[in-house]
Design a protein around this motif. Structure first.
Motif, PDB file in Angstrom:
ATOM      1  N   GLY A 277       0.851  -1.324   0.156  1.00 28.88           N
ATOM      2  CA  GLY A 277      -0.050  -0.140   0.119  1.00 28.88           C
ATOM      3  C   GLY A 277       0.754   1.183  -0.126  1.00 28.88           C
ATOM      4  N   ASP A 278       0.162   2.424   0.249  1.00 26.06           N
ATOM      5  CA  ASP A 278       1.099   3.612   0.527  1.00 26.06           C
ATOM      6  C   ASP A 278       0.694   4.439   1.794  1.00 26.06           C
ATOM      7  OD1 ASP A 278      -1.131   5.685  -0.465  1.00 26.06           O
ATOM      8  OD2 ASP A 278      -1.214   4.606  -1.814  1.00 26.06           O
ATOM      9  N   ASN A 279       1.426   5.391   2.006  1.00 27.84           N
ATOM     10  CA  ASN A 279       1.049   6.392   3.200  1.00 27.84           C
ATOM     11  C   ASN A 279       0.156   7.292   2.864  1.00 27.84           C
ATOM     12  OD1 ASN A 279       3.007   7.535   2.035  1.00 27.84           O
ATOM     13  ND2 ASN A 279       4.082   8.238   4.106  1.00 27.84           N
ATOM     14  N   GLY A 280      -0.621   7.439   1.792  1.00 32.79           N
ATOM     15  CA  GLY A 280      -1.261   8.677   1.467  1.00 32.79           C
ATOM     16  C   GLY A 280      -2.611   8.789   2.108  1.00 32.79           C
ATOM     17  N   GLN A 281      -3.239   7.306   2.427  1.00 32.91           N
ATOM     18  CA  GLN A 281      -4.534   7.425   2.779  1.00 32.91           C
ATOM     19  C   GLN A 281      -4.563   6.381   3.980  1.00 32.91           C
ATOM     20  OE1 GLN A 281      -6.330   6.135  -0.949  1.00 32.91           O
ATOM     21  NE2 GLN A 281      -7.355   8.340  -0.950  1.00 32.91           N
ATOM     22  N   HIS A 282      -5.221   5.491   3.992  1.00 38.60           N
ATOM     23  CA  HIS A 282      -5.340   4.617   5.325  1.00 38.60           C
ATOM     24  C   HIS A 282      -4.908   3.300   5.225  1.00 38.60           C
ATOM     25  CE1 HIS A 282      -8.753   7.621   6.353  1.00 38.60           C
ATOM     26  NE2 HIS A 282      -9.208   7.611   5.050  1.00 38.60           N
ATOM     27  N   ASP A 283      -4.032   3.086   4.273  1.00 32.93           N
ATOM     28  CA  ASP A 283      -3.396   1.646   4.075  1.00 32.93           C
ATOM     29  C   ASP A 283      -2.627   1.371   5.298  1.00 32.93           C
ATOM     30  OD1 ASP A 283      -4.750   1.534   1.465  1.00 32.93           O
ATOM     31  OD2 ASP A 283      -2.603   1.854   0.618  1.00 32.93           O
ATOM     32  N   VAL A 284      -1.858   2.305   5.954  1.00 39.25           N
ATOM     33  CA  VAL A 284      -0.880   1.571   7.115  1.00 39.25           C
ATOM     34  C   VAL A 284      -1.722   1.441   8.200  1.00 39.25           C
ATOM     35  CG1 VAL A 284       0.696   2.748   8.804  1.00 39.25           C
ATOM     36  CG2 VAL A 284       0.777   3.337   6.523  1.00 39.25           C
ATOM     37  N   ARG A 299       3.033 -12.003   6.038  1.00 43.83           N
ATOM     38  CA  ARG A 299       4.512 -12.224   5.895  1.00 43.83           C
ATOM     39  C   ARG A 299       5.138 -10.787   6.023  1.00 43.83           C
ATOM     40  NH1 ARG A 299       7.339 -16.928   3.894  1.00 43.83           N
ATOM     41  NH2 ARG A 299       5.498 -17.573   3.183  1.00 43.83           N
ATOM     42  N   ALA A 300       4.740  -9.965   5.438  1.00 44.43           N
ATOM     43  CA  ALA A 300       5.544  -8.676   5.472  1.00 44.43           C
ATOM     44  C   ALA A 300       4.083  -7.651   5.111  1.00 44.43           C
ATOM     45  CB  ALA A 300       6.576  -8.780   4.670  1.00 44.43           C
ATOM     46  N   VAL A 301       4.625  -6.397   5.436  1.00 40.41           N
ATOM     47  CA  VAL A 301       3.760  -5.117   4.774  1.00 40.41           C
ATOM     48  C   VAL A 301       4.855  -4.364   4.329  1.00 40.41           C
ATOM     49  CG1 VAL A 301       2.518  -3.313   5.738  1.00 40.41           C
ATOM     50  CG2 VAL A 301       2.357  -5.306   6.823  1.00 40.41           C
ATOM     51  N   ALA A 302       4.602  -3.847   3.048  1.00 40.08           N
ATOM     52  CA  ALA A 302       5.284  -2.929   2.039  1.00 40.08           C
ATOM     53  C   ALA A 302       4.601  -1.565   1.815  1.00 40.08           C
ATOM     54  CB  ALA A 302       5.722  -3.571   0.861  1.00 40.08           C
ATOM     55  N   ILE A 303       5.132  -0.655   2.213  1.00 38.35           N
ATOM     56  CA  ILE A 303       4.355   0.572   2.279  1.00 38.35           C
ATOM     57  C   ILE A 303       4.894   1.615   1.299  1.00 38.35           C
ATOM     58  CG2 ILE A 303       3.650   2.905   3.473  1.00 38.35           C
ATOM     59  CD1 ILE A 303       2.011   0.238   3.953  1.00 38.35           C
ATOM     60  N   ARG A 304       4.547   2.159   0.043  1.00 41.03           N
ATOM     61  CA  ARG A 304       5.112   3.084  -0.569  1.00 41.03           C
ATOM     62  C   ARG A 304       4.917   4.331   0.219  1.00 41.03           C
ATOM     63  NH1 ARG A 304       3.068   6.601  -5.569  1.00 41.03           N
ATOM     64  NH2 ARG A 304       5.345   7.411  -6.232  1.00 41.03           N
ATOM     65  N   ARG A 305       6.157   5.337   0.197  1.00 42.59           N
ATOM     66  CA  ARG A 305       6.108   6.285   0.868  1.00 42.59           C
ATOM     67  C   ARG A 305       5.989   7.630  -0.102  1.00 42.59           C
ATOM     68  NH1 ARG A 305      11.001   5.003   3.135  1.00 42.59           N
ATOM     69  NH2 ARG A 305      11.850   6.605   1.715  1.00 42.59           N
ATOM     70  N   LEU A 306       4.942   8.471   0.148  1.00 45.64           N
ATOM     71  CA  LEU A 306       4.571   9.625  -0.714  1.00 45.64           C
ATOM     72  C   LEU A 306       5.616  10.655  -0.060  1.00 45.64           C
ATOM     73  CD1 LEU A 306       0.903   9.148  -1.122  1.00 45.64           C
ATOM     74  CD2 LEU A 306       2.473   8.508  -2.495  1.00 45.64           C
ATOM     75  N   THR A 307       5.587  11.664  -0.942  1.00 43.93           N
ATOM     76  CA  THR A 307       6.237  12.963  -0.593  1.00 43.93           C
ATOM     77  C   THR A 307       5.553  13.594   0.450  1.00 43.93           C
ATOM     78  OG1 THR A 307       5.416  14.418  -2.327  1.00 43.93           O
ATOM     79  CG2 THR A 307       7.421  13.088  -2.844  1.00 43.93           C
ATOM     80  N   GLY A 308       6.308  14.508   1.220  1.00 42.80           N
ATOM     81  CA  GLY A 308       5.514  15.425   2.300  1.00 42.80           C
ATOM     82  C   GLY A 308       4.499  16.182   1.639  1.00 42.80           C
TER      83      GLY A 308
END
Length: 356
Positions: A277-284, A299-308
């Protein structure tokens, strides 16, 4: 004497009433112009003994369906995907293996049913046969099904917007432009993500991939074409309806994601998932809740980091000291990265992810 507990109102929300009247009038006009109901199928999934079949009954112009509708839709401007008129309360016969039953489309034309298979289905890609019953031309239609048995141990559940595809969903104005105005074929893949997903598939040839989004089912054909064009591994789309519900103006996206995750994990307890997912909405937050509920299945969580800047425009205040990895289940690693290449480097250090 005890005071009776008040029951919630059974009256549909005003928005749903207005929408139903609008679609009834539009359906009447299109029917007079010769339009007829047609089944649009989506990819379902299941076990050898039980399947979930997904489809929608829509009004369509008379004549045969285009042979490659997904490719045609990919060239449309976004708003045209939402110019559809459902055919509610229509009967559809569903045949899966040796089992046959009849379902009725809901107020928005959707058919979403769970069926037994009677005789176990082999694992892999199968199909259900859907037949429209309320017209002179039955015209059976195949719906793809992904069947997973107990041998499938590795799976990927991936968000779509700003995880696989650059859509800028957290930016409201640009998101509206991307969704309603731009040609769908102009969408770009997040750098490195198609390559990472293919690498995961190579490491786990029997892996299953599910693409989970709060996007509307109206865009399913476009999304299938996008994933195919960028050679993402094939898998079911899990989208939601667009527009009013019986209880409010719009469906709640986080609730859809939570329910879909829970359903997948309950149907396939033998699969250990990597959640993208990404950290732009509610995925985290959604993924952390899933980890807390079912730590042995992630097994793992992978989060794409959006810019500030993207997070500010999304209504989030960037906190450089806040860790996405915050979780009370330390045995489930969480990695972050700006793109697929960076996420891949971190996932390579997680045992059993990229090393097969």
């Amino acid at each position: 004497m005890a005071t009776p507990t008040p029951h919630p109102s059974q009256r549909p929300h005003l928005a749903a009433v207005v929408e139903d009247h609008f679609y009834a009038a539009a359906g009447w006009a299109l029917a007079r112009a010769g339009w007829r109901p047609r089944i649009e199928t989506y990819t379902g999934y299941g076990t050898p003994d039980q399947v979930r079949v997904l489809a929608r009954v829509l009004l369509a112009r008379p004549g045969p369906a285009a042979p490659n509708r997904d490719a045609l839709r990919a060239g449309r401007r976004g708003f045209r995907h939402f110019l559809t008129v459902p055919a509610p309360h229509r009967r559809v016969r569903l045949q899966v293996g040796d089992h046959t039953s009849v379902a009725t489309s809901d107020r928005a034309g959707y058919v979403d049913v769970e069926l037994p298979t009677d005789a176990p289905l082999p694992a892999g890609w199968r199909s259900a046969v859907l037949t429209y019953l309320d017209g002179p031309d039955p015209c059976p239609t195949d719906a793809a099904l992904l069947i997973l048995d107990g041998h499938t141990r590795f799976g990927v559940i991936s968000d779509i917007d700003d995880t696989t595809m650059v859509t800028a969903v957290p930016r409201p104005l640009l998101a509206a432009w991307n969704t309603f105005v731009r040609h769908s074929s102009s969408r770009r893949a997040v750098p490195g993500m198609p390559e990472l997903y293919r690498e995961l598939h190579q490491a786990h040839p029997d892996a299953c991939f599910f693409y989970l989004s709060t996007g509307a089912w109206n865009t399913a054909g476009t999304l299938r074409a996008f994933l195919s064009r960028h050679a993402y591994p094939s898998g079911p789309l899990l989208l939601t309806d667009w527009g009013p519900t019986l209880t409010g103006w719009f469906r709640r996206g986080p609730a859809h994601k939570k329910a879909s995750l829970e359903l997948l994990m309950s149907w396939f307890p033998h699969v250990r998932w990597v959640l993208f997912g990404d950290n732009g909405q509610h995925d985290v937050q959604i993924y952390q809740e899933a980890v807390r509920r079912r730590p042995d299945q992630v097994r793992a969580v992978a989060i794409r980091r959006l810019t500030g800047g993207q997070q500010v425009l999304a209504g989030n205040v960037p906190d450089p000291d806040a860790e996405v990895e915050g979780s009370d289940v330390p045995q489930v690693p969480t990695v972050t990265g700006r793109d697929g290449a960076e996420l891949g480097r971190h996932l390579a250090a997680v045992p059993g992810v990229l090393d097969g």
